[in-house]
Design an enzyme around this catalytic site. Structure first.
Site, PDB file in Angstrom:
ATOM      1  N   CYS A  94      98.344  38.178  58.819  1.00 25.67           N
ATOM      2  CA  CYS A  94      97.043  37.589  58.201  1.00 25.67           C
ATOM      3  C   CYS A  94      96.886  36.081  58.528  1.00 25.67           C
ATOM      4  CB  CYS A  94      96.974  37.900  56.726  1.00 25.67           C
ATOM      5  SG  CYS A  94      95.419  37.261  55.856  1.00 25.67           S
ATOM      6  N   CYS A 104      96.198  34.281  55.089  1.00 25.59           N
ATOM      7  CA  CYS A 104      97.299  34.159  54.222  1.00 25.59           C
ATOM      8  C   CYS A 104      98.546  33.261  54.619  1.00 25.59           C
ATOM      9  CB  CYS A 104      98.007  35.689  54.376  1.00 25.59           C
ATOM     10  SG  CYS A 104      96.698  36.924  53.958  1.00 25.59           S
TER      11      CYS A 104
END
Length: 144
Positions: free
Chosen positions: A65, A68
């Protein structure tokens, strides 16, 4: 003399790392860790009971991600800044899918702010460091 300097640096680094592991870095949680340190939702599924000894921020993330990856260094910095006053945990949603399901994680990053008293609050998506600080101060530490 050069080897003494290396030894001194090496020892200083070791001590620094020991301190970091205890108080100043994010901590990866498995489901078993979560059940012990945060909440045992299996034993008591209808009532939230926080088990920690300080407020916590839990980052639900995945290694692939992009947002993230942008949030991760901010959380490390905040863990160092807040030290013992706030626990900052990480849950890898790929390794711990049951936790993701239990908390209704449908997008990542999802961030669970867990105060000592009251119910946790979920935020979805990447946040700036200033936004994290504000949320930690207001939700977790009750500072205005």
């Amino acid at each position: 003399m050069h080897s003494e300097e290396i030894t001194a640096c090496s020892n200083a680094q070791t001590n620094h790392n020991d301190k970091n592991e205890k108080n100043m870095t994010t901590i990866e949680l498995t489901k078993a860790d979560f059940l012990k340190k945060v909440a045992d939702y299996e034993t008591n599924p209808t009532e939230w009971k926080y088990l920690g000894d300080k407020p916590a921020l839990i980052d639900f993330y995945a290694s692939w991600c992009g947002p993230c990856k942008m949030v991760a260094p901010i959380l490390e910095e905040l863990a160092a800044e807040y030290g013992d006053s706030v626990a900052i945990y990480k849950v890898n949603t790929e390794k711990e899918p049951e936790l993701s399901v239990a908390f209704g994680i449908r997008s990542i990053p999802s961030l669970l702010f867990v105060p000592m008293d009251g119910l946790p609050q979920m935020a979805r998506g990447a946040m700036s460091k200033a936004d994290f600080r504000q949320a930690i101060d207001e939700i977790l530490l009750h500072k205005k």
